[in-house]
Enzyme design. Structure first.
Site, PDB file in Angstrom:
ATOM      1  CG  HIS A 178      42.833  40.748  36.507  1.00  0.00           C
ATOM      2  ND1 HIS A 178      43.232  39.640  37.209  1.00  0.00           N
ATOM      3  CD2 HIS A 178      42.671  40.344  35.219  1.00  0.00           C
ATOM      4  CE1 HIS A 178      43.306  38.605  36.385  1.00  0.00           C
ATOM      5  NE2 HIS A 178      42.979  39.000  35.183  1.00  0.00           N
TER       6      HIS A 178
ATOM      7  CG  ASP B 146      48.533  37.835  33.090  1.00  0.00           C
ATOM      8  OD1 ASP B 146      47.638  37.649  32.245  1.00  0.00           O
ATOM      9  OD2 ASP B 146      48.363  37.635  34.303  1.00  0.00           O
TER      10      ASP B 146
END
Length: 542
Positions: free
Chosen positions: A194, A266
């Site tokens: 992230h 993702d």
């Protein structure tokens, strides 16, 4: 226009679960209602939700379906229960709780894992969701992993495999699609994708011996979708992270491992990608590598335009578009086929008690099976008592609210609540041996409640805080009345190496109120529920 509409079916965009735009928790990531309606009318094929209540999600999914003539995929990251993302649902202890329990009682852990999946699938379906982005199939082989950690079903590949498969069986029994993630494995990283790009030096042989084992088990069990990892395995593909590499998504996943379902990326707005690639180019690269669905692009219209252009100029073959659309069609067909009349009738019933009695019982079984308590009934109750709580953040804080046992029970026993968090006043002083500023916080004794576990977007911040030295400092001054760790078993094991044997202490993989209450009532020798007012007016220093 027909091509554009077909391509739009490959996108899964992010939206708030709240009905009003003004209530969006992350407005830079979540589309406005008008943008969402426009995209769905243009053919966008899926939505991932975050925030809101279970009732709002139920109403929202029904409303959004009216904007499209196509069958839609509605999903959420509810790895640890619908309540992880939507108020009013069950929030369960993390999967690793069962990974730990499996070592002691395999049969019970397998049964609980399947019940866990049933609970998640049942509540997701009743909210209007048809796709749960779980199980996490990563083997958490690196104790310092900042993002997978307790989200994994185990640190051993065989344990992770059997428990993830049991969870999958539970999910699909409720007419909901599951998703094995993050392929080919994110469990050995020291970096959170992230925030930045993780890089691993592993070859195919190493992956086959560890990371790929749970994924192969899920594929053999018939999982409908697999999510790619934003991780660079430079011994296999020096240039492209797994999401952008056909060596992983085609050669390995499809040809060698035999997966025929949907490959979803993702989130494409994660910094492992967004810091390095234009959003349109990232989408084209992912589809070019073998992805079917593109999750959470930061600029949906730009992505849509880039994909259409890539098809028109021949960079992306039309064959690939039709293959992906056919996989999507098959997945939705199976979903609709598995939705029995029993489910449909039940879902029409909106009741005041969304959480069923069996869900409540499951949470307590999971808590009872996973907590550890040392030296109960010995907590100090005299002195300048301080209940020092460490949490990841307060915006928002999923662990604490006004009725949290972690606050109320110590306060009712004479402790002053102090919450330590990244945006608060620092509790530290410039001393390696005595890092906690006691003169600023109170003389003590101290009850330490540490909410620490790997979470997205935290990186290694928790690793840098000197809690081991704090325990030693307080013990030296006879000021440690108790220690509780909620979350990381790795952190708990480190603290045990310095904890004096007679200090009251406890550990729970889960950070939920049920775990807090179970532990604190044992340590303070209170009867369960006694003297706990859910309307207490709390006084604490933030």
């Amino acid at each position: 226009m027909e091509l554009r509409r077909k391509v739009a079916g490959l996108l899964v965009v992010r939206a708030s679960g709240h009905a009003l735009d003004s209530l969006r928790e992350y407005p830079s990531w979540e589309l406005s209602n008008q943008e969402l309606e426009n995209l769905l009318r243009e053919g966008v094929g899926g939505v991932i939700f975050y925030g809101g209540t279970v009732n709002e999600i139920q109403e929202r999914t029904a409303k959004l379906r009216s904007f499209s003539n196509e069958s839609l995929l509605f999903c959420a990251d509810v790895e640890e229960g619908v309540g992880q993302r939507f108020d009013g649902g069950s929030f369960l202890p993390p999967p690793m709780a069962l990974g730990l329990g499996y070592l002691k009682d395999p049969a019970s852990s397998l049964e609980l894992a399947e019940e866990y999946g049933k609970c998640v699938g049942d509540q997701a379906r009743r909210c209007g969701l048809n796709w749960v982005l779980a199980p996490v199939c990563d083997v958490n082989s690196n104790p310092l992993n900042p993002v997978i950690n307790m989200r994994a079903w185990g640190s051993d590949p065989e344990v992770a495999s059997v428990l993830a498969c049991a969870f999958h069986r539970g999910i699909v029994s409720q007419g909901v699609m599951s998703c094995a993630k993050h392929f080919p494995g994110h469990g050995d990283t020291r970096v959170d994708s992230h925030l930045e790009l993780p890089i691993l030096d592993k070859d195919f042989q190493a992956l086959e011996q560890l990371e790929l084992i749970p994924f192969q088990s899920l594929i053999d069990a018939g999982v409908s979708s697999v999510m790619s990892a934003h991780v660079l395995f430079r011994k296999i593909d020096r240039k492209s992270l797994a999401t952008f590499s056909s060596k992983f998504l085609v050669k390995l996943l499809r040809k060698k491992m035999g997966f025929e379902g949907l490959v979803v990326t993702d989130a494409l707005l994660m910094k492992a990608i967004s810091d390095r690639y234009d959003s349109g180019e990232a989408a084209v690269l992912a589809f070019e590598a073998g992805a079917d669905l593109l999750l959470m692009p930061s600029e949906p219209y730009k992505v849509l335009n880039a994909l259409v252009e890539a098809f028109l100029i021949g960079r992306l073959p039309m064959r690939r578009l039709y293959e992906s659309l056919e996989r999507r069609r098959k997945a939705i067909f199976q979903l609709e086929k598995s939705s029995s009349n029993q489910f449909e009738k039940e879902d029409l019933l909106v009741t005041h008690n969304f959480i069923k009695a069996k869900d409540i019982a499951l949470v307590h079984r999971l808590v009872d099976a996973s907590i550890q308590i040392k030296n109960p009934h010995r907590i100090t109750r005299s002195g300048d008592l301080v209940n020092l709580i460490k949490i990841d953040g307060v915006l928002p804080c999923s662990q604490l609210c006004n009725s949290s046992p972690a606050l109320i029970i110590p306060q009712q026993c004479g402790y002053k609540n102090i919450i330590c968090h990244p945006l608060g006043v620092s509790p530290w002083q410039d001393s390696q041996e005595e890092p906690l500023a006691l003169d600023r916080l109170g003389r003590g004794p101290y009850l330490l409640q540490l909410f620490v576990r790997g979470n997205p977007f935290r990186g290694d911040q928790d690793m840098k805080e000197p809690w081991i030295a704090v325990v030693e400092q307080l013990q030296k001054g006879k000021l440690l009345s108790g220690l509780i760790v909620y979350g990381s078993m790795y952190f708990w094991e480190k603290l045990l190496t310095v904890l004096e044997p007679l200090i009251p202490a406890a550990y729970s993989p889960g950070q939920i109120p049920e775990a807090q209450e179970k532990i604190l009532t044992a340590l303070f020798a209170q009867s369960k529920g006694k003297n706990i007012s859910r309307n207490n007016s709390l006084e604490f220093t933030n």
